[in-house]
Design a protein around this motif. Structure first.
Motif, short mmCIF file in Angstrom:
data_model
loop_
_atom_site.label_atom_id
_atom_site.label_comp_id
_atom_site.label_asym_id
_atom_site.label_seq_id
_atom_site.Cartn_x
_atom_site.Cartn_y
_atom_site.Cartn_z
N LYS A 6 0.69 -1.07 0.17
CA LYS A 6 0.01 -0.18 -0.01
C LYS A 6 0.77 1.24 -0.08
O LYS A 6 2.08 1.26 0.29
CB LYS A 6 -1.05 -0.01 1.27
N THR A 7 0.31 2.42 -0.21
CA THR A 7 1.00 3.69 -0.34
C THR A 7 0.97 4.26 1.22
O THR A 7 1.67 5.32 1.37
CB THR A 7 0.29 4.43 -1.33
N SER A 8 0.22 3.62 1.95
CA SER A 8 0.12 4.33 3.62
C SER A 8 0.04 2.87 4.43
O SER A 8 -0.51 2.08 3.90
CB SER A 8 -1.01 5.29 3.50
N GLY A 9 0.31 3.19 5.71
CA GLY A 9 0.15 2.04 6.63
C GLY A 9 1.50 1.93 7.33
O GLY A 9 2.05 3.06 7.61
N CYS A 58 4.12 0.01 1.87
CA CYS A 58 3.69 -0.03 3.30
C CYS A 58 2.55 -1.17 3.10
O CYS A 58 2.38 -1.97 2.03
CB CYS A 58 2.88 1.11 3.60
N ARG A 94 5.30 1.01 7.25
CA ARG A 94 6.37 0.76 6.22
C ARG A 94 6.86 -0.68 6.32
O ARG A 94 7.24 -1.19 7.45
CB ARG A 94 7.14 1.97 6.43
N TRP A 141 14.29 6.39 3.57
CA TRP A 141 13.08 5.99 3.43
C TRP A 141 12.41 6.73 2.04
O TRP A 141 11.46 7.20 2.05
CB TRP A 141 12.13 6.57 4.61
N ASP A 192 -1.00 -2.69 5.12
CA ASP A 192 -2.28 -2.13 5.75
C ASP A 192 -2.11 -2.44 7.43
O ASP A 192 -1.36 -3.42 7.89
CB ASP A 192 -3.55 -2.92 5.30
N GLU A 193 -2.34 -1.57 8.18
CA GLU A 193 -2.27 -1.29 9.51
C GLU A 193 -2.76 -2.59 10.22
O GLU A 193 -2.24 -3.19 11.09
CB GLU A 193 -2.52 -0.29 10.09
N SER A 240 7.71 0.07 11.62
CA SER A 240 7.97 -0.52 10.40
C SER A 240 8.36 -2.24 10.65
O SER A 240 8.51 -2.78 11.58
CB SER A 240 9.38 0.05 9.84
#
Length: 373
Positions: free
Chosen positions: A196-199, A220, A201, A215, A222-223, A264
């Motif tokens: 993903k692009t966020s979440g 990423c 790393r 970085w 998903d959380e 991360s």
């Protein structure tokens, strides 16, 4: 002295394609946008030539003192394209910083029509141009001598750190495999389709540089998904090593995790050292990993898909000094004081080099910006 457009005093001609397989090695340089890229038996220009990057190293200006062959990623100017002194013209073009025209246009490549619109101060006679160029050539030669000397100081400062580390570990006796004091955990093979692009790393081998986690390129997980992989969650102070291409020109790709790097997760092809309780001081281990002895031990191992690769087992088999924790800590304390002094020397040398590297543009600005005053 009058202000003119570049297009009034010269013509940018297109270079000509010359593939590597069709070149016949000879006495004439072949020029690409970033400088000489080979040689050929015949030339495409007449005498001294200015070569300007059109694609690739856009706006880069090079001078060939003899006839040459500029390829199709360049423009060129020789005596058939201008009545100006070619050295004077080349210095002016360098001062104009033509690379910025690429950014301004938004189109990859240098458009010669944009270059033609740039303005320069034209001396009344060619002899005046020659005198300005001769003065700049002498000044820039002195700057280059200073730059080379400063570059040597920078290299020596970097070598000093290596010598300090090697001297420290070279004095020690009684060695044992790293496996006796630490395990190397390899990262998890997360699937790229889950990136993903966020979440949270994912720390990949591309995120490790000598001495730092980097970085700029981030993927990423998903959380919620990341909570399933807590055994791969990194912690502050963790020591990491890139298992793919661990050695690069600037050193060995080992680094320590800092607070800013969290949270991360450890991705495959990156190893994390997990010390055995009471067996190894992390600072001692981290210093040893930067020694020539360790670097030599992991050099020349197998390749994975054509890329130099080491396995956790190969890392664990490398021997390091067998010492008590107290002795390790005493060595680390002394070593880090010495390395801090070496770092200070290296930073001073790097700052001096950076200042010298700015001098050419300053000299050009002083020569050309003041002419119309």
């Amino acid at each position: 002295m009058r202000l003119v457009e570049v297009g009034e005093i010269c013509r940018f001609e297109y270079g000509k394609s010359l593939s590597e397989r069709t070149r016949i090695p000879g006495k004439f340089f072949v020029y690409g946008s970033n400088g000489p890229v080979g040689s050929h038996a015949t030339a495409f220009t007449q005498g001294k030539t200015i070569v300007i990057g059109r694609k690739g190293s856009i706006g880069e200006v090079h001078v060939s003192n003899d006839s040459c062959w500029p390829i199709d990623t360049t423009y060129f100017i020789d005596s058939t394209c201008t009545d100006c002194d070619l050295d004077w013209l080349a210095y002016n073009l360098k001062h104009l910083n033509l690379a910025e025209l690429n950014k301004a246009s938004g189109v990859p490549g240098l458009n010669r029509d944009d270059a033609y619109k740039q303005k320069v101060w034209l001396p009344e006679t060619k002899n005046e141009q020659y005198q300005i160029a001769a003065y700049l050539k002498a000044q820039l030669a002195e700057v280059e001598t200073a730059r080379q000397a400063s570059q040597t100081l920078v290299w020596d400062a970097k070598l000093l750190k290596t010598k300090i580390v090697d001297s420290t570990f070279g004095e020690l006796r009684d060695w044992q495999p790293i496996a006796a004091v630490a395990k190397v955990q390899s990262g998890y093979a997360f699937k790229s389709q889950d990136f993903k692009t966020s979440g949270v790393r994912l720390l990949r081998n591309t995120n490790i540089l000598p001495g730092q986690v980097y970085w700029d390129e981030v993927v990423c997980l998903d959380e919620n998904e990341a909570t399933r992989y807590q055994s791969y969650a990194l912690e502050e102070g963790d020591i990491l090593i890139s298992l793919d291409r661990p050695l690069i020109s600037s050193g060995i790709k080992v680094a320590r995790v800092e607070t800013a790097d969290l949270p991360s997760l450890l991705l495959q092809r990156v190893g994390r050292f997990i010390p055995k309780p009471g067996a190894i001081d992390p600072g001692f281990l981290y210093a040893f990993l930067q020694s020539s002895r360790f670097i030599g031990a992991i050099s020349g191992h197998d390749q994975s898909l054509g890329v130099p690769h080491i396995s956790p087992g190969q890392v664990e088999s490398v021997e390091l000094p067998c010492l008590s924790l107290d002795e390790q800590r005493r060595i680390v304390t002394r070593l880090y004081v010495q390395l801090a002094e070496a770092d200070s020397i290296a930073q001073t040398a790097a700052m001096q080099l950076a200042e010298i590297e700015r001098l050419p543009q300053k000299l050009l600005a002083r020569a050309f910006d003041a002419q119309g005053a």
